[in-house]
Design an enzyme around this catalytic site. Structure first.
Site, short mmCIF file in Angstrom:
data_model
loop_
_atom_site.label_atom_id
_atom_site.label_comp_id
_atom_site.label_asym_id
_atom_site.label_seq_id
_atom_site.Cartn_x
_atom_site.Cartn_y
_atom_site.Cartn_z
N SER A 150 0.81 -1.22 0.00
CA SER A 150 0.00 0.00 0.00
C SER A 150 0.84 1.27 0.00
O SER A 150 0.34 2.34 -0.34
CB SER A 150 -0.94 0.00 1.21
OG SER A 150 -0.20 -0.12 2.42
N ASP A 398 -4.48 5.83 11.40
CA ASP A 398 -3.51 5.42 10.39
C ASP A 398 -2.27 6.29 10.56
O ASP A 398 -2.26 7.47 10.17
CB ASP A 398 -4.09 5.59 8.98
CG ASP A 398 -3.12 5.13 7.89
OD1 ASP A 398 -1.97 4.77 8.22
OD2 ASP A 398 -3.51 5.11 6.71
N HIS A 401 0.40 5.30 6.57
CA HIS A 401 0.27 5.95 5.25
C HIS A 401 0.32 7.46 5.41
O HIS A 401 0.35 7.98 6.53
CB HIS A 401 -1.03 5.50 4.58
CG HIS A 401 -1.11 4.02 4.42
ND1 HIS A 401 -1.77 3.21 5.31
CD2 HIS A 401 -0.60 3.20 3.47
CE1 HIS A 401 -1.68 1.94 4.92
NE2 HIS A 401 -0.96 1.92 3.81
#
Length: 431
Positions: A150, A398, A401
């Site tokens: 990702s 998160d 990311h």
């Protein structure tokens, strides 16, 4: 006719009084211009001890007058500091339509926007703002492929946003859940951009939670066919892996169990994941090198991107920092440093072999500059307006990311500089 003494005296008086005022009035404007648009420093006459041109990157921050002359020594972008930049990002949460929902921090209501106004300033050189037109020219008529986890997707979506200012990409292919395999076409320059989900680059199930197993199975000597079967269609390949290797896993090599990581219930030798991480990257780069079709390919390995979790992932303050770390304030911890070191070593080894087959390898070393940006993650704003109804007892965060726009845009600015240098090398060598 005679001169007018009164007129001469008046002119002299006006010049004497008004000229200094005009100079003092223009000085602040000149300083502001220099601050936002620094002058290029032309060192074209300097020579190295071997009479080779020294690297020159002349730039101003308008991004319309950036020039690069090739030299043997590239700018070291790995060491530097984050400095304030009032120009801000080139796009926002609504102007770019390819941002993954979980990384669109602006549209999800993140209230502090200070994280958008920083630029990476390397020591001893400048990093120009991203020039969409330059990037498009360098990959014209080529297939640019991002392969990995990702983080590869995060970098890809940043690049698409940066390019969309000049030429919007059109989605032409989609396959798999969560957009794991997608392809765009930029018609203005006949460019194909793809993302291939391959969190290990090598063959592996990678779905231990879904299959009921408590570990992954990796075959580190076998490349993942899902992307490798299309290498012959790729021209520029960006590899990005790392975080999935932290999961429990059982490793196979030549059909034999090599060992495992975090597997107390299995009767196998615990070997950790650093060695396997390096071997997997080596297997992937060898698969690219083995394609002997005469095409010159460029391979970039984006180094490990650190996370910034502080405390529990389900608490509001999991990554609470609002500003970058200062230079020297945060050192690379053991895992971040080791993952980066493994990647650098594997790329350097591939460079030696790549020269024989006409390939170009480069490590996009972003570990340290990313480590210094704890403020750039979505945090609780991976979900829309998480505190709209007041404080919550459970908040998913998160801290891995990156917000778009955000610090990850810098990765692609450096990627462009690498490709500009390669282009200059190719022209110099007449290839």
């Amino acid at each position: 006719m005679g001169t007018n003494p009164l007129k001469d005296t008046t002119d002299h008086f006006l010049i004497k009084r008004l000229l200094p005022c005009a100079i003092f009035a223009l000085l602040p404007l000149a300083l502001l211009r220099f601050f936002f648009y620094p002058l290029s420093f032309n060192q074209s006459l300097l020579k190295s001890p071997q009479d080779k041109p020294i690297i020159i990157i002349t730039t101003n921050s308008s991004s319309k007058a950036t020039h690069e002359k090739f030299s043997g020594i590239p700018c070291d972008y790995t060491s530097g500091k984050w400095v304030r930049d009032m120009l801000g990002p080139r796009y926002n949460g609504t102007s770019c339509t390819t941002i993954k929902d979980g990384q669109n921090c602006m549209s999800h209501g993140r209230p502090d926007l200070g994280y958008l106004y920083w630029r990476w300033k390397p020591k001893g050189c400048n990093l120009p703002r991203f020039e969409p037109s330059s990037f498009l020219r360098l990959v014209e008529n080529k297939h640019l492929a991002f392969v990995g986890d990702s983080m590869a997707r995060n970098q890809l979506e940043s690049l698409l946003c940066l390019l969309s200012e000049a030429s919007p990409p059109h989605l032409v292919y989609r396959d798999g859940e969560e957009n794991k395999f997608r392809r765009w076409h930029i018609s203005s320059h006949n460019i194909t951009v793809s993302i291939y989900w391959s969190p290990f680059l090598v063959k592996g199930d990678g779905e231990w939670a879904a299959t009921g197993l408590n570990h992954n199975k990796l075959y580190i000597d076998l490349v993942d066919d899902r992307w490798a079967m299309e290498i012959d269609q790729m021209d520029v390949i960006v590899l990005s892996i790392g975080h999935w290797f932290l999961h429990p896993a059982l490793y196979f090599e030549k059909d034999l169990v090599l060992g495992c990581h975090s597997c107390p219930t299995l009767n196998h030798t615990e070997i950790g994941f650093y060695q396997v991480f390096g071997k997997s990257l080596r297997t992937a780069m060898k698969a690219i090198s083995d394609i002997q079709d005469g095409k010159r390919r460029q391979i970039i390995v984006t180094t490990f991107s650190p996370h910034h979790f502080e405390g529990d992932w389900d608490k509001a303050g999991a990554c609470p920092k609002k500003q970058p770390f200062k230079d020297g304030e945060k050192a690379m911890e053991a895992m971040d440093a080791e993952m980066r070191s493994v990647e650098i070593e594997e790329v350097e080894a591939a460079k030696k072999n790549g020269q024989q087959v006409g390939l170009q390898f480069e490590a996009l070393d972003i570990t340290k500059l990313s480590l210094m940006r704890p403020d750039g993650h979505p945090g609780p704003y991976m979900h829309p307006f998480p505190f709209a109804n007041g404080a919550q007892n459970w908040v998913q965060n998160d801290c891995v990311h990156w917000c778009l726009p955000g610090p990850i845009d810098t990765w692609n600015e450096i990627l462009l500089e690498v490709m500009k240098r390669w282009d200059a090398e190719t022209k110099r060598d007449g290839l």
